[in-house]
Design a protein around this motif. Structure first.
Motif, PDB file in Angstrom:
ATOM      1  N   MET A   1      68.554  32.409 -15.166  1.00 54.40           N
ATOM      2  CA  MET A   1      67.937  33.088 -13.714  1.00 54.40           C
ATOM      3  C   MET A   1      67.685  31.807 -12.661  1.00 54.40           C
ATOM      4  SD  MET A   1      67.051  37.305 -14.787  1.00 54.40           S
ATOM      5  CE  MET A   1      66.379  36.376 -16.237  1.00 54.40           C
ATOM      6  N   SER A   2      68.792  32.744 -10.894  1.00 49.08           N
ATOM      7  CA  SER A   2      68.364  31.238  -9.942  1.00 49.08           C
ATOM      8  C   SER A   2      67.555  31.808  -9.316  1.00 49.08           C
ATOM      9  CB  SER A   2      69.558  31.374  -9.577  1.00 49.08           C
ATOM     10  OG  SER A   2      69.644  32.761  -8.240  1.00 49.08           O
ATOM     11  N   TRP A   3      66.402  32.394  -9.353  1.00 52.57           N
ATOM     12  CA  TRP A   3      66.142  33.690  -8.765  1.00 52.57           C
ATOM     13  C   TRP A   3      64.095  32.779  -9.090  1.00 52.57           C
ATOM     14  CZ3 TRP A   3      61.689  37.031 -10.407  1.00 52.57           C
ATOM     15  CH2 TRP A   3      61.848  37.915 -11.207  1.00 52.57           C
ATOM     16  N   LEU A   4      65.010  32.380 -10.501  1.00 50.98           N
ATOM     17  CA  LEU A   4      62.981  31.780 -11.135  1.00 50.98           C
ATOM     18  C   LEU A   4      63.281  30.851 -10.701  1.00 50.98           C
ATOM     19  CD1 LEU A   4      63.368  33.975 -13.903  1.00 50.98           C
ATOM     20  CD2 LEU A   4      61.164  34.188 -12.320  1.00 50.98           C
ATOM     21  N   GLU A   5      63.996  30.426 -10.317  1.00 58.04           N
ATOM     22  CA  GLU A   5      64.057  28.363 -10.093  1.00 58.04           C
ATOM     23  C   GLU A   5      62.970  27.588  -9.794  1.00 58.04           C
ATOM     24  OE1 GLU A   5      66.374  24.757  -7.192  1.00 58.04           O
ATOM     25  OE2 GLU A   5      66.864  27.312  -6.736  1.00 58.04           O
ATOM     26  N   ARG A   6      62.007  28.252  -8.702  1.00 60.08           N
ATOM     27  CA  ARG A   6      60.975  27.727  -7.963  1.00 60.08           C
ATOM     28  C   ARG A   6      59.941  28.561  -9.384  1.00 60.08           C
ATOM     29  NH1 ARG A   6      60.717  27.034  -3.031  1.00 60.08           N
ATOM     30  NH2 ARG A   6      62.984  26.587  -1.688  1.00 60.08           N
ATOM     31  N   THR A   7      60.001  29.384  -9.685  1.00 60.00           N
ATOM     32  CA  THR A   7      58.907  28.831 -10.799  1.00 60.00           C
ATOM     33  C   THR A   7      59.287  28.883 -12.016  1.00 60.00           C
ATOM     34  OG1 THR A   7      58.651  31.051 -10.344  1.00 60.00           O
ATOM     35  CG2 THR A   7      58.221  30.734 -12.670  1.00 60.00           C
ATOM     36  N   GLU A   8      60.207  27.965 -12.294  1.00 59.88           N
ATOM     37  CA  GLU A   8      60.862  27.203 -13.507  1.00 59.88           C
ATOM     38  C   GLU A   8      60.398  26.183 -13.390  1.00 59.88           C
ATOM     39  OE1 GLU A   8      64.495  25.487 -16.246  1.00 59.88           O
ATOM     40  OE2 GLU A   8      64.043  27.533 -15.683  1.00 59.88           O
ATOM     41  N   LEU A   9      60.308  25.379 -12.033  1.00 58.52           N
ATOM     42  CA  LEU A   9      59.960  23.730 -11.400  1.00 58.52           C
ATOM     43  C   LEU A   9      58.312  23.925 -11.880  1.00 58.52           C
ATOM     44  CD1 LEU A   9      61.905  22.971  -7.993  1.00 58.52           C
ATOM     45  CD2 LEU A   9      61.443  21.851 -10.233  1.00 58.52           C
TER      46      LEU A   9
ATOM     47  N   GLY B   1      57.629  27.928 -20.416  1.00 53.16           N
ATOM     48  CA  GLY B   1      56.747  28.656 -19.400  1.00 53.16           C
ATOM     49  C   GLY B   1      58.050  30.108 -19.385  1.00 53.16           C
ATOM     50  N   ILE B   2      59.021  29.773 -18.898  1.00 55.12           N
ATOM     51  CA  ILE B   2      59.939  31.057 -18.204  1.00 55.12           C
ATOM     52  C   ILE B   2      60.166  31.856 -20.003  1.00 55.12           C
ATOM     53  CG2 ILE B   2      62.172  31.401 -17.942  1.00 55.12           C
ATOM     54  CD1 ILE B   2      60.461  30.420 -15.410  1.00 55.12           C
ATOM     55  N   GLU B   3      59.956  31.310 -20.778  1.00 55.43           N
ATOM     56  CA  GLU B   3      61.115  31.678 -22.323  1.00 55.43           C
ATOM     57  C   GLU B   3      60.019  33.009 -22.181  1.00 55.43           C
ATOM     58  OE1 GLU B   3      61.902  28.676 -24.455  1.00 55.43           O
ATOM     59  OE2 GLU B   3      63.829  28.089 -23.861  1.00 55.43           O
ATOM     60  N   ARG B   4      58.832  31.565 -22.303  1.00 56.80           N
ATOM     61  CA  ARG B   4      57.118  32.702 -22.861  1.00 56.80           C
ATOM     62  C   ARG B   4      57.056  33.942 -21.616  1.00 56.80           C
ATOM     63  NH1 ARG B   4      53.930  27.387 -23.549  1.00 56.80           N
ATOM     64  NH2 ARG B   4      54.759  26.627 -25.294  1.00 56.80           N
ATOM     65  N   LEU B   5      57.391  33.971 -20.440  1.00 56.71           N
ATOM     66  CA  LEU B   5      57.344  34.895 -19.702  1.00 56.71           C
ATOM     67  C   LEU B   5      58.051  36.054 -19.628  1.00 56.71           C
ATOM     68  CD1 LEU B   5      55.953  32.623 -16.360  1.00 56.71           C
ATOM     69  CD2 LEU B   5      54.914  34.961 -17.173  1.00 56.71           C
ATOM     70  N   GLN B   6      60.025  35.756 -20.023  1.00 57.33           N
ATOM     71  CA  GLN B   6      60.847  36.774 -20.380  1.00 57.33           C
ATOM     72  C   GLN B   6      60.486  37.510 -21.983  1.00 57.33           C
ATOM     73  OE1 GLN B   6      64.259  34.109 -19.910  1.00 57.33           O
ATOM     74  NE2 GLN B   6      64.623  34.337 -17.663  1.00 57.33           N
TER      75      GLN B   6
ATOM     76  N   GLY C   1      58.559  37.357 -13.872  1.00 54.21           N
ATOM     77  CA  GLY C   1      59.537  36.653 -14.177  1.00 54.21           C
ATOM     78  C   GLY C   1      59.334  37.746 -16.150  1.00 54.21           C
ATOM     79  N   VAL C   2      58.427  38.598 -16.317  1.00 55.58           N
ATOM     80  CA  VAL C   2      57.452  39.188 -17.799  1.00 55.58           C
ATOM     81  C   VAL C   2      59.019  39.870 -17.524  1.00 55.58           C
ATOM     82  CG1 VAL C   2      56.598  40.678 -18.602  1.00 55.58           C
ATOM     83  CG2 VAL C   2      55.218  38.666 -17.290  1.00 55.58           C
ATOM     84  N   GLY C   3      59.656  40.508 -18.728  1.00 53.13           N
ATOM     85  CA  GLY C   3      60.295  40.741 -19.281  1.00 53.13           C
ATOM     86  C   GLY C   3      60.327  42.082 -19.670  1.00 53.13           C
ATOM     87  N   LYS C   4      59.261  43.017 -20.231  1.00 52.63           N
ATOM     88  CA  LYS C   4      59.159  44.481 -20.808  1.00 52.63           C
ATOM     89  C   LYS C   4      57.766  44.823 -20.149  1.00 52.63           C
ATOM     90  CE  LYS C   4      59.989  45.645 -24.122  1.00 52.63           C
ATOM     91  NZ  LYS C   4      59.855  46.245 -25.967  1.00 52.63           N
ATOM     92  N   MET C   5      57.822  45.600 -19.058  1.00 51.30           N
ATOM     93  CA  MET C   5      56.534  45.943 -18.474  1.00 51.30           C
ATOM     94  C   MET C   5      56.726  47.930 -18.959  1.00 51.30           C
ATOM     95  SD  MET C   5      54.976  45.768 -14.417  1.00 51.30           S
ATOM     96  CE  MET C   5      55.646  44.105 -14.471  1.00 51.30           C
TER      97      MET C   5
END
Length: 237
Positions: free
Chosen positions: A1-9, A15-20, A44-48
């Protein structure tokens, strides 16, 4: 997801996968919880799951993220859920418009949650949620009192047994000890001494006998610290 590009950097693909793959429970969507929930969604947490039985009041506007003249009278869960889904349409969001009774606290808290954020601002429901989390061995971080304080540099995250200069933490420690809970609860609190002149006594509605005046940024800073602690735990898990 492009909106998470800065987070993934910053946190890398792992880390992104763990958050999702994470599942977070946020109880209380006021000054602390509204910011905490949004920071967690933007990470980017996947469930809340979000829980609150209240509606926005004009007095919330000075410190609560979605509190606007246009949202006064609307349910906090409805306004915030729309906002969170607007940030991340893929967020799996469960919305519970209710105040937590002791029984419901125990029902709602479960092993499926990676972390519980207690952002409730009254003592008895906080006790119920913390005890439920500890009994079920689910990680929890609890927000103490942001009222009556002005210095954001004095905010800390420690075990509740190591807090100081916080009236709410002192009362909670005593009540939790009676329930055989004396450790394992992370607390967001401020070491600043509360400004005595800022307190107001109430009629005891909604479990509150009194409350302190609050500045715009302090609850937000508490929410930030709680969310930061949880996000850092998730990416390093």
């Amino acid at each position: 997801m492009s909106w998470l590009e800065r987070t993934e950097l910053l946190v890398q693909k792992e880390g992104i996968e763990r958050l999702q793959n994470a599942n977070i429970l946020v109880v209380g969507l006021g000054g602390v919880g509204s910011y905490a929930a949004e920071f967690i969604a933007r990470a980017g947490v996947g469930k809340m799951t979000i829980v609150d039985g209240d509606v926005f009041d004009e007095t919330n506007i000075n410190r609560q993220l979605p509190a606007l003249q246009s949202t006064v009278g609307k349910a906090k869960t409805k306004v915030l859920s729309e906002r969170l889904k607007d940030i991340n349409p893929d967020l799996e969001l469960t919305v519970l418009k209710e105040f937590l009774s002791p029984e419901r606290a125990y029902e709602i808290v479960s092993k499926e949650f990676d972390y519980v954020l207690d952002c409730i601002d009254s003592i008895t429901p906080k006790i119920n949620l913390i005890v439920a989390a500890r009994r079920k061995k689910v990680k929890i971080i609890s927000s103490m009192g942001a009222g009556g304080k002005l210095d954001a540099t004095k905010i800390r995250v420690k075990d509740i047994g190591k807090t100081k200069n916080c009236t709410m933490a002192r009362v909670l420690r005593k009540r939790l000890k009676e329930r055989k809970v004396d450790k394992g609860v992370k607390a967001v609190y401020s070491e600043e001494v509360q400004i005595p002149a800022s307190v107001k006594i109430t009629d005891g509605t909604n479990f509150k006998k009194s409350y302190y005046g609050t500045i715009s940024y302090m609850p937000a800073a508490f929410g930030l610290q709680a969310a930061a602690h949880v996000v850092n735990f998730l990416i390093k898990k």
